[in-house]
Design a protein around this motif. Structure first.
Motif, PDB file in Angstrom:
ATOM      1  N   ALA A  70      -4.036   3.736   9.822  1.00  9.95           N
ATOM      2  CA  ALA A  70      -4.599   2.496  10.355  1.00  9.95           C
ATOM      3  C   ALA A  70      -3.978   2.203  11.712  1.00  9.95           C
ATOM      4  O   ALA A  70      -2.805   2.519  11.965  1.00  9.95           O
ATOM      5  N   SER A  71      -4.761   1.584  12.571  1.00  8.91           N
ATOM      6  CA  SER A  71      -4.265   1.211  13.895  1.00  8.91           C
ATOM      7  C   SER A  71      -3.466  -0.080  13.814  1.00  8.91           C
ATOM      8  O   SER A  71      -3.412  -0.745  12.769  1.00  8.91           O
ATOM      9  N   CYS A  72      -2.858  -0.466  14.919  1.00  8.05           N
ATOM     10  CA  CYS A  72      -1.931  -1.602  14.920  1.00  8.05           C
ATOM     11  C   CYS A  72      -2.653  -2.930  14.711  1.00  8.05           C
ATOM     12  O   CYS A  72      -3.879  -3.027  14.828  1.00  8.05           O
ATOM     13  N   GLY A  73      -1.883  -3.963  14.398  1.00 10.08           N
ATOM     14  CA  GLY A  73      -2.407  -5.315  14.298  1.00 10.08           C
ATOM     15  C   GLY A  73      -3.408  -5.478  13.180  1.00 10.08           C
ATOM     16  O   GLY A  73      -3.079  -5.303  11.993  1.00 10.08           O
ATOM     17  N   PRO A  74      -4.670  -5.812  13.503  1.00  5.80           N
ATOM     18  CA  PRO A  74      -5.682  -6.028  12.466  1.00  5.80           C
ATOM     19  C   PRO A  74      -5.902  -4.807  11.586  1.00  5.80           C
ATOM     20  O   PRO A  74      -6.218  -4.952  10.395  1.00  5.80           O
ATOM     21  N   GLY A  75      -5.751  -3.618  12.147  1.00  9.29           N
ATOM     22  CA  GLY A  75      -5.872  -2.419  11.322  1.00  9.29           C
ATOM     23  C   GLY A  75      -4.847  -2.420  10.213  1.00  9.29           C
ATOM     24  O   GLY A  75      -5.148  -2.069   9.062  1.00  9.29           O
ATOM     25  N   ASN A  76      -3.636  -2.828  10.525  1.00 16.08           N
ATOM     26  CA  ASN A  76      -2.583  -2.896   9.512  1.00 16.08           C
ATOM     27  C   ASN A  76      -2.835  -3.989   8.487  1.00 16.08           C
ATOM     28  O   ASN A  76      -2.599  -3.812   7.288  1.00 16.08           O
ATOM     29  N   THR A  77      -3.300  -5.145   8.956  1.00 13.44           N
ATOM     30  CA  THR A  77      -3.522  -6.232   8.003  1.00 13.44           C
ATOM     31  C   THR A  77      -4.692  -5.914   7.063  1.00 13.44           C
ATOM     32  O   THR A  77      -4.679  -6.314   5.906  1.00 13.44           O
ATOM     33  N   HIS A  78      -5.700  -5.198   7.553  1.00  8.64           N
ATOM     34  CA  HIS A  78      -6.758  -4.730   6.659  1.00  8.64           C
ATOM     35  C   HIS A  78      -6.214  -3.748   5.625  1.00  8.64           C
ATOM     36  O   HIS A  78      -6.670  -3.707   4.484  1.00  8.64           O
ATOM     37  N   PHE A  79      -5.278  -2.941   6.029  1.00  7.44           N
ATOM     38  CA  PHE A  79      -4.683  -1.886   5.202  1.00  7.44           C
ATOM     39  C   PHE A  79      -4.084  -2.424   3.895  1.00  7.44           C
ATOM     40  O   PHE A  79      -4.086  -1.756   2.861  1.00  7.44           O
ATOM     41  N   VAL A  80      -3.554  -3.650   3.961  1.00  5.18           N
ATOM     42  CA  VAL A  80      -2.659  -4.147   2.915  1.00  5.18           C
ATOM     43  C   VAL A  80      -3.295  -4.137   1.527  1.00  5.18           C
ATOM     44  O   VAL A  80      -2.682  -3.682   0.549  1.00  5.18           O
ATOM     45  N   GLN A  81      -4.533  -4.625   1.401  1.00  4.70           N
ATOM     46  CA  GLN A  81      -5.141  -4.760   0.086  1.00  4.70           C
ATOM     47  C   GLN A  81      -5.242  -3.418  -0.642  1.00  4.70           C
ATOM     48  O   GLN A  81      -4.859  -3.294  -1.806  1.00  4.70           O
ATOM     49  N   GLY A  82      -5.737  -2.404   0.054  1.00  6.10           N
ATOM     50  CA  GLY A  82      -5.861  -1.101  -0.578  1.00  6.10           C
ATOM     51  C   GLY A  82      -4.526  -0.471  -0.907  1.00  6.10           C
ATOM     52  O   GLY A  82      -4.385   0.252  -1.906  1.00  6.10           O
ATOM     53  N   LEU A  83      -3.512  -0.738  -0.062  1.00  3.90           N
ATOM     54  CA  LEU A  83      -2.181  -0.195  -0.336  1.00  3.90           C
ATOM     55  C   LEU A  83      -1.541  -0.868  -1.545  1.00  3.90           C
ATOM     56  O   LEU A  83      -0.813  -0.226  -2.315  1.00  3.90           O
ATOM     57  N   PHE A  84      -1.789  -2.168  -1.719  1.00  3.87           N
ATOM     58  CA  PHE A  84      -1.309  -2.829  -2.931  1.00  3.87           C
ATOM     59  C   PHE A  84      -1.854  -2.114  -4.164  1.00  3.87           C
ATOM     60  O   PHE A  84      -1.129  -1.857  -5.121  1.00  3.87           O
ATOM     61  N   GLU A  85      -3.155  -1.821  -4.137  1.00  7.37           N
ATOM     62  CA  GLU A  85      -3.781  -1.144  -5.269  1.00  7.37           C
ATOM     63  C   GLU A  85      -3.137   0.220  -5.521  1.00  7.37           C
ATOM     64  O   GLU A  85      -2.744   0.540  -6.645  1.00  7.37           O
ATOM     65  N   ALA A  86      -3.027   1.025  -4.464  1.00 10.68           N
ATOM     66  CA  ALA A  86      -2.478   2.376  -4.608  1.00 10.68           C
ATOM     67  C   ALA A  86      -1.026   2.335  -5.086  1.00 10.68           C
ATOM     68  O   ALA A  86      -0.604   3.140  -5.926  1.00 10.68           O
ATOM     69  N   HIS A  87      -0.252   1.388  -4.554  1.00 10.06           N
ATOM     70  CA  HIS A  87       1.164   1.310  -4.912  1.00 10.06           C
ATOM     71  C   HIS A  87       1.341   0.902  -6.369  1.00 10.06           C
ATOM     72  O   HIS A  87       2.142   1.503  -7.102  1.00 10.06           O
ATOM     73  N   ARG A  88       0.604  -0.108  -6.808  1.00  3.68           N
ATOM     74  CA  ARG A  88       0.751  -0.564  -8.184  1.00  3.68           C
ATOM     75  C   ARG A  88       0.283   0.505  -9.165  1.00  3.68           C
ATOM     76  O   ARG A  88       0.757   0.570 -10.304  1.00  3.68           O
ATOM     77  N   ASP A  89      -0.642   1.357  -8.739  1.00  2.38           N
ATOM     78  CA  ASP A  89      -1.121   2.450  -9.594  1.00  2.38           C
ATOM     79  C   ASP A  89      -0.178   3.644  -9.591  1.00  2.38           C
ATOM     80  O   ASP A  89      -0.388   4.597 -10.349  1.00  2.38           O
ATOM     81  N   GLY A  90       0.826   3.642  -8.722  1.00  4.10           N
ATOM     82  CA  GLY A  90       1.744   4.773  -8.651  1.00  4.10           C
ATOM     83  C   GLY A  90       1.157   5.994  -7.980  1.00  4.10           C
ATOM     84  O   GLY A  90       1.593   7.127  -8.219  1.00  4.10           O
ATOM     85  N   ALA A  91       0.168   5.790  -7.099  1.00  9.33           N
ATOM     86  CA  ALA A  91      -0.448   6.916  -6.398  1.00  9.33           C
ATOM     87  C   ALA A  91       0.522   7.512  -5.375  1.00  9.33           C
ATOM     88  O   ALA A  91       1.383   6.829  -4.841  1.00  9.33           O
ATOM     89  N   LYS A  92       0.333   8.809  -5.115  1.00  8.33           N
ATOM     90  CA  LYS A  92       1.159   9.505  -4.119  1.00  8.33           C
ATOM     91  C   LYS A  92       0.439   9.411  -2.779  1.00  8.33           C
ATOM     92  O   LYS A  92      -0.391  10.262  -2.442  1.00  8.33           O
ATOM     93  N   VAL A  93       0.737   8.358  -2.049  1.00 10.48           N
ATOM     94  CA  VAL A  93       0.027   8.052  -0.809  1.00 10.48           C
ATOM     95  C   VAL A  93       1.013   7.872   0.335  1.00 10.48           C
ATOM     96  O   VAL A  93       1.974   7.105   0.233  1.00 10.48           O
ATOM     97  N   LEU A  94       0.752   8.603   1.422  1.00 11.44           N
ATOM     98  CA  LEU A  94       1.456   8.391   2.679  1.00 11.44           C
ATOM     99  C   LEU A  94       0.530   7.582   3.580  1.00 11.44           C
ATOM    100  O   LEU A  94      -0.558   8.049   3.938  1.00 11.44           O
TER     101      LEU A  94
END
Length: 588
Positions: A70-94
């Protein structure tokens, strides 16, 4: 000398990464340009949230590393929701999050955020790269962290650092792949002995299994057979423990069905097996044991008297030889019969109401037909809301099918971007996005993604022009529902407008032929099924306070206990284990 972005991409290629999900833009451009020059595919999404959803689903489906950017600023803030999902699921995501130019950090520059703070709660590793050589070490540490099973790792990189030259960093690929799917954690002998003693003393034991027990199905069944225990399961455990299970008594929780709750309540010992089931109201609060590989899960939902830390397979293998075999099947047989009775009632209700040829189409009918026509090894991604209810009741597991949903984070709009990740990982497998109109409308731009990449996702939209689960929540609370019902939208026309094959079903007689044609279509397709907005579902163990809420709301709503698909046949077949008059009384 390669720049840092090129080094990162080369490292990902070395690790076998085939895709990066993201949205190009300014500070991220050096990375996307490096991907362009590599053999890695750039999967262009329309929202960074979808990139993270897709990467998480890709990782969970393939059990491999997945990458998103994701790009800086708004790209990062958009990123958050999907990363919450992946993290809570224990996915192997960089997750690679670009940042504003280094010299501008701290100056309230255009699009400035503080990514190291922003991503702290939706990752277990988040570090900022300050210069290129240090960045290779950050990359290594980020990979180690996520591949070790700790959830999402975030690497924050200012755009100018991406473009800077760098020497090679640590490339220790062997340790990166020391991951956790088959990790064995053996129990403490004292904990194991206490659990054995408790099982041997108890006359009635109930096992309740979740996702964490998915690799120990045979061991769980061996334990159930030895102690004559019914087996209930969580929503996330459904795909692993419902099929071909002679001990099955259904599911607990808001989406549950069958005799699971009764088996919990009537047991002398209730054992939570590989589950962090979050709903305390549906759990006993005494004589509880819990087996979990993560000690942090033990006792945080209900009081646990017999805790055992370890992976389920290792724990059961350890304790099974020391458990005394029970010969009395009365409790198990009682729960199997009760489960059959409850499902028989639902099937009768279902056949007289849900299958009437009326409009709008009843969602239970649509769910049943979809379940029947889908491939034996279909992968379903399911939107949060009433779609969860219908999938939990009608999706038939068989050991080959898979399901992805927002089991832990409970977000809307997850189904379509998750389907993108699964389909990208398995291009030849049937992937079905079981979407609600609320979820589809929220990230509808991802239809453009499946069209762009010609991903043959089958988007099945249950379109009731309503946020059905929210409506149910309001009614339970005694509120008149508000803001939940909306003007009808034709999603088939929208899909057709972006070049996707589409169908709209308004007549129940068209369900089977149209779904059959859509599922067989070679390419992306959307089916818009107009369903009844008044068809909701009540949870098991409905309380008087809930009923007062429904009455107070004064709504004209057709509440059902919910169907159970082909589960009824499994419950009936399980009665073959029950001998004598009882078997005759309950249908043999």
């Amino acid at each position: 000398m390669p720049n840092f972005a090129e080094q990162v991409v080369q490292r990902l290629e070395d690790l076998g990464v085939k895709r990066v999900y993201g949205l190009v833009g300014d500070s991220l451009n050096p990375l996307s340009d490096a991907v362009r020059q590599s053999d890695i595919e750039w999967v262009h999404v329309r929202n960074e949230e979808a990139a993270a959803f897709a990467a998480g689903a890709d990782s969970l489906a393939s059990d491999e590393l997945a990458v998103c950017g994701a790009s800086c600023g708004p790209g990062n803030t958009h990123f958050v929701q999907g990363l919450f999902e992946a993290h809570r699921d224990g996915a192997k995501v960089l997750a690679i999050a670009s940042h504003i130019p280094t010299i501008e950090i701290g100056s309230s520059f255009f699009q400035e955020t503080h990514p190291e703070l922003l991503f702290q709660e939706c990752s277990s590793y988040c570090e900022v790269v300050h210069e290129a050589d240090q960045g290779m070490r950050v990359l290594h540490n980020a990979l180690q962290n996520t591949m070790a099973g700790n959830g999402v790792s975030v690497m924050v990189v200012p755009g100018d650092i991406f473009a800077a030259d760098t020497a090679d960093g640590p490339h220790t690929s062997d340790s990166v792949y020391a991951t956790g799917k088959n990790k064995r954690v053996y129990p403490d002998p004292h904990e194991a002995a206490r659990l054995v003693e408790a099982i041997n003393k108890a006359d009635k034991v109930t096992l309740f299994c979740g996702y964490g027990a998915r690799d120990a199905r045979d061991e769980v069944f061996a334990l159930a057979e030895k102690i004559k225990s019914p087996i209930g399961h969580s929503f996330r455990g459904k795909m692993y423990f419902e099929y071909d299970n002679p001990f099955d008594v259904g599911m607990s929780g808001l989406l549950g069905y069958g005799a699971c709750v009764e088996a919990m309540d009537e047991s002398d010992l209730f054992i939570m097996v590989g589950t962090d089931f979050p709903y305390t109201d549906w759990l006993p609060d005494e004589n509880v044991a819990q087996i979990d590989i993560d000690g942090a899960h033990i006792g945080r939902r209900t009081k646990v008297d017999y805790p055992v830390v370890g992976d389920v397979k290792s724990v059961i293998e350890n304790i099974l030889p020391h458990i005394e075999e029970k010969t009395d099947r009365k409790f198990l047989d009682k729960m199997l019969k009760r489960h059959y009775q409850l499902l028989e009632h639902v099937v009768d209700h279902y056949t007289t109401q849900a299958f009437e040829s009326k409009k709008p189409i009843h969602p239970e009918l649509a769910a049943s037909v979809l379940d029947k026509l889908a491939d034996d090894d279909a992968y379903f991604t399911v939107d949060t809301g009433m779609c969860n209810v219908w999938s939990s009741r009608y999706l038939t597991p068989n050991g080959k099918r898979d399901e992805g949903a927002s089991f832990l984070h409970g977000t809307m709009a997850n189904a379509l971007p998750m389907a993108i990740g699964v389909q990208a990982a398995f291009p030849d497998r049937q992937v079905i996005s079981w979407s609600g109109d609320g979820g589809l409308g929220m990230l509808m731009g991802e239809l453009l993604t499946i069209k762009l990449h010609q991903l043959p996702v089958k988007v099945i939209c249950f379109n009731n022009s309503s946020l059905g689960m929210v409506k149910l929540e309001m009614m339970v609370a005694g509120m008149p529902y508000f803001g939940t019902d909306h003007e009808q939208a034709n999603y088939a026309e929208i899909a057709n407008g972006v070049g996707i094959k589409s169908f709209r079903i308004e007549d129940p007689d068209d369900l089977e032929p149209v779904l059959k044609e859509a599922l067989a279509y070679d390419g992306p397709v959307l089916v818009d099924i107009v369903t009844d907005p008044e068809a909701l579902s009540l949870p098991p163990g409905i309380t008087w306070d809930m009923m007062k809420g429904f009455a107070k709301s004064g709504a004209r709503t057709a509440f059902l206990e919910g169907g159970v698909g082909r589960l009824f046949n499994l419950a009936k077949s399980n009665l073959r284990h029950i001998g004598g008059a009882a078997a005759i009384e309950f249908g043999g």
